[in-house]
Design a protein around this motif. Structure first.
Motif, PDB file in Angstrom:
ATOM      1  N   GLY A  42     -38.009   1.703 -10.545  1.00 38.15           N
ATOM      2  CA  GLY A  42     -37.534   0.374 -10.917  1.00 38.15           C
ATOM      3  C   GLY A  42     -36.549   0.426 -12.079  1.00 38.15           C
ATOM      4  N   ALA A  43     -36.811   1.298 -13.051  1.00 41.98           N
ATOM      5  CA  ALA A  43     -35.923   1.391 -14.211  1.00 41.98           C
ATOM      6  C   ALA A  43     -34.513   1.793 -13.784  1.00 41.98           C
ATOM      7  N   TYR A  44     -34.425   2.737 -12.878  1.00 42.21           N
ATOM      8  CA  TYR A  44     -33.097   3.152 -12.394  1.00 42.21           C
ATOM      9  C   TYR A  44     -32.486   2.072 -11.510  1.00 42.21           C
ATOM     10  N   LEU A  45     -33.300   1.518 -10.617  1.00 45.45           N
ATOM     11  CA  LEU A  45     -32.794   0.511  -9.683  1.00 45.45           C
ATOM     12  C   LEU A  45     -32.256  -0.695 -10.443  1.00 45.45           C
ATOM     13  N   GLY A  46     -32.975  -1.135 -11.478  1.00 43.85           N
ATOM     14  CA  GLY A  46     -32.538  -2.290 -12.261  1.00 43.85           C
ATOM     15  C   GLY A  46     -31.185  -2.031 -12.900  1.00 43.85           C
ATOM     16  N   ARG A  47     -30.997  -0.823 -13.407  1.00 44.52           N
ATOM     17  CA  ARG A  47     -29.719  -0.513 -14.044  1.00 44.52           C
ATOM     18  C   ARG A  47     -28.605  -0.427 -13.003  1.00 44.52           C
ATOM     19  N   LEU A  48     -28.934   0.093 -11.834  1.00 49.94           N
ATOM     20  CA  LEU A  48     -27.965   0.143 -10.739  1.00 49.94           C
ATOM     21  C   LEU A  48     -27.543  -1.275 -10.366  1.00 49.94           C
ATOM     22  N   TYR A  49     -28.507  -2.169 -10.335  1.00 49.82           N
ATOM     23  CA  TYR A  49     -28.248  -3.572  -9.999  1.00 49.82           C
ATOM     24  C   TYR A  49     -27.345  -4.216 -11.052  1.00 49.82           C
ATOM     25  N   ASP A  50     -27.693  -4.001 -12.337  1.00 47.84           N
ATOM     26  CA  ASP A  50     -26.858  -4.538 -13.417  1.00 47.84           C
ATOM     27  C   ASP A  50     -25.423  -4.059 -13.274  1.00 47.84           C
ATOM     28  N   GLN A  51     -25.287  -2.770 -13.003  1.00 48.70           N
ATOM     29  CA  GLN A  51     -23.948  -2.194 -12.906  1.00 48.70           C
ATOM     30  C   GLN A  51     -23.205  -2.793 -11.716  1.00 48.70           C
ATOM     31  N   MET A  79     -44.712   5.917 -11.134  1.00 47.20           N
ATOM     32  CA  MET A  79     -43.523   6.367 -10.405  1.00 47.20           C
ATOM     33  C   MET A  79     -42.700   5.180  -9.913  1.00 47.20           C
ATOM     34  N   LEU A  80     -43.386   4.129  -9.471  1.00 47.98           N
ATOM     35  CA  LEU A  80     -42.660   2.924  -9.052  1.00 47.98           C
ATOM     36  C   LEU A  80     -41.881   2.352 -10.229  1.00 47.98           C
ATOM     37  N   GLY A  81     -42.513   2.378 -11.394  1.00 52.69           N
ATOM     38  CA  GLY A  81     -41.851   1.865 -12.596  1.00 52.69           C
ATOM     39  C   GLY A  81     -40.588   2.656 -12.899  1.00 52.69           C
ATOM     40  N   ILE A  82     -40.679   3.967 -12.757  1.00 54.06           N
ATOM     41  CA  ILE A  82     -39.506   4.801 -13.028  1.00 54.06           C
ATOM     42  C   ILE A  82     -38.393   4.473 -12.041  1.00 54.06           C
ATOM     43  N   PRO A 142     -36.636  12.110 -14.641  1.00 57.68           N
ATOM     44  CA  PRO A 142     -37.809  11.261 -14.397  1.00 57.68           C
ATOM     45  C   PRO A 142     -37.978  10.878 -12.928  1.00 57.68           C
ATOM     46  N   LEU A 143     -36.848  10.674 -12.227  1.00 61.65           N
ATOM     47  CA  LEU A 143     -36.945  10.344 -10.799  1.00 61.65           C
ATOM     48  C   LEU A 143     -37.550  11.507 -10.018  1.00 61.65           C
TER      49      LEU A 143
END
Ligand code: UDP
Ligand code: MG
Length: 315
Positions: free
Chosen positions: A285-294, A280-283, A228-229
């Motif tokens: 964001g989805a990865y970035l948010g998970r990176l942040y959580d991790q 695309m920004l949303g996609i 998706p990225l």
């Protein structure tokens, strides 16, 4: 303390009505196998009497280990908590609602005796589930197969028997957004399917409403694919080619002297581009948010009590 030969691990969220029958059937299967065993049940912050049922069962049957989490962590993390508490040489992962028959355990044991590392249940038929659930599940398994190189078997849930070696490898993975069936597939080794019919729940209703299903699918896709990225790249190329075509077209039009006040084409282009960019920004964001959580490095789950078993309180 020697390890039991088999651990059965099940997460339980508001399963007070399903548990008595679950314990009866799993107990009977383990009696039939005859080797040492334990049943690890995780109360994932239930709001009904699940914990009372579990603690009481642990008092009655020495094989039962009841684990209570601090709050609701969700299916995959509750299961992870149970897997890290269990001590068996072989581990059966199963839901508490008896949709997957524990009676398949002996057949799974035979396949491991023959050298398999993982025996996963593959659903031939799903009884008592809505058309919507079946269609979305089928679409999901096909989508994930296209998006990732890991061979995640279609139509298989978490119902499986794994060896201690595989379980230790699984527990060594620190990721928060866990898609356990995919992680087990990623480990590799000899993974063997066992085909079965999935039944309707014995009691209660599904704890996977649509919002949780979407989140689960998003976790699976973002954990196992960066396609998706990359999509923004592909779409960018297509839009650039189209844009170049429009550019030539408008120059030629201007050259020929028949330019028009092109409101329609302008609105179409703005709408299309705006939509694409937000998508695309949303996609991202989805990865970035998970990176942040991790990156926060918080524990995956928090245990409040353990009753029964060598590490728990006596019931
Ligand atoms: N579950 C859980 N925590 C949750 C949701 C579900 O521990 O937040 C457990 C639930 O009790 C069951 C298993 O996960 O043992 C699978 O859930 P369910 O049967 O509701 O899902 P479905 O089979 O409908 O996909
Ligand atoms: Mg279920």
């Amino acid at each position: 303390m020697p390890r039991p030969a088999v651990s059965v691990v099940a997460p339980c969220y508001n399963e007070q009505d399903a548990l008595p029958e679950f314990l009866r059937r799993v107990g009977a299967v383990l009696d039939g196998i005859g080797s040492s065993s334990e049943i690890v049940l995780v109360d994932d912050g239930s709001r009904d009497r699940t914990w009372d049922v579990l603690a009481e069962a642990a008092g009655r049957d020495r094989r039962i280990v009841a684990v209570r989490l601090m709050r609701n962590h969700g299916h995959q993390l509750a299961l992870t908590a149970g897997l890290s508490v269990c001590r068996g040489e072989r581990i059966l992962i199963i839901d508490a609602d008896l949709q997957d028959p524990p009676e398949l355990l002996p057949d799974m044991m035979v396949l491991i005796d023959q050298g398999a590392d993982v025996v996963y249940g593959q659903r031939r038929q799903r009884e008592g589930e809505s058309l919507f659930k079946r269609v979305t599940a089928a679409a999901f398994y096909r989508l994930i197969a296209r998006l990732t190189d890991v061979q995640i078997p279609p139509d298989a849930g978490d119902f499986r028997l794994v060896t201690r070696r595989v379980l230790d490898l699984l527990l060594a993975m620190p990721e928060r957004h866990r898609f356990i069936r995919g992680m087990v597939a990623w480990i590799g080794g000899r993974q063997v399917p066992l085909v079965y019919d999935r039944h309707a729940r014995v009691a209660g209703e599904s704890k996977y409403p649509i919002a949780k299903m979407v989140r689960f699918a998003a976790d699976a896709i973002t954990s196992f694919s960066v396609v998706p990225l990359m999509a923004s790249m592909t779409i960018g190329w297509i839009m650039a080619a189209l844009g170049f075509g429009f550019f030539i077209y408008s120059i030629v039009g201007w050259w020929g002297g028949h330019t028009l006040p092109g409101w329609t084409s302008l609105m179409a282009a703005v709408g299309l581009l705006g939509g694409m960019q937000f998508l695309m920004l949303g996609i991202i964001g989805a990865y970035l948010g998970r990176l942040y959580d991790q990156s926060k490095g918080r524990p995956l789950f928090m245990i409040r009590d353990i009753v029964g078993g060598p590490n728990g309180e006596p019931p």
